[in-house]
Design an enzyme around this catalytic site. Structure first.
Site: not given
Length: 178
Positions: A26, A71
């Site tokens: 990431y 999210e």
């Protein structure tokens, strides 16, 4: 970067590349005191990228930071950054639909919020896939707060290697010519 992290201000504006012990890589940027940006290079949602994600960002003790958010997909994330030790402990809580249909999320989320919300309503959300992992921080940079040039394009194969080799950003974290 050999910065010693002690305060929340030391952390805000910092850009990281890290790899979880399971191999997922990431990029992550502390955009400011309430938003984060990230790109995903490995794992079941590799290719996904997000800017302006609202998050709760706090310092637990000097040099250790907790960031948490939900999210539009319904995925919950909790990260503990220990940048002085180049370590992170993170837990991702993927709804069942993301586990079953990860390809729906592999896009620039900001342009497809309606799609994420529709999938969240259409498909099962439970049971969640819980992914608790430690990660090794492989890059730390000081991009400054509110730098919209840090995460501003889709991930590509070899991008993180280009960044670590100094072939992607200039000293102000502006994109070098392609």
């Amino acid at each position: 970067m050999n910065k010693k992290f002690a305060t929340l201000d030391d952390f805000l504006g910092t850009y990281f590349i890290y790899t979880y012990d399971n191999g997922w890589e990431y990029e992550w940027y502390a955009h400011n005191d309430h938003t984060v940006d990230y790109r995903i290079h490995g794992g079941m949602v590799a290719g996904r990228w997000v800017t302006g994600q609202e998050a709760n960002i706090v310092m637990l003790v000097p040099g250790i930071y907790k960031i948490a958010w939900t999210e539009p997909t319904g995925t919950d994330v909790a990260l503990d950054f220990m940048p002085n030790d180049h370590r992170i402990n993170g837990t991702i809580f993927f709804p069942k639909w993301v586990q079953d249909h990860p390809e729906i999320t592999v896009t620039y989320q900001n342009e497809h919020i309606d799609l994420m919300e529709a999938a969240r309503e259409k498909y099962e959300t439970y049971p969640k896939l819980v992914v608790p992992e430690f990660a090794q921080i492989t890059y730390i940079g000081d991009a400054g707060q509110n730098n919209t040039d840090v995460i501003n394009e889709a991930p590509y194969a070899g991008m993180t290697d280009d960044i670590r080799a100094g072939k992607f950003y200039d000293d102000n974290y502006k994109r070098l010519s392609k």
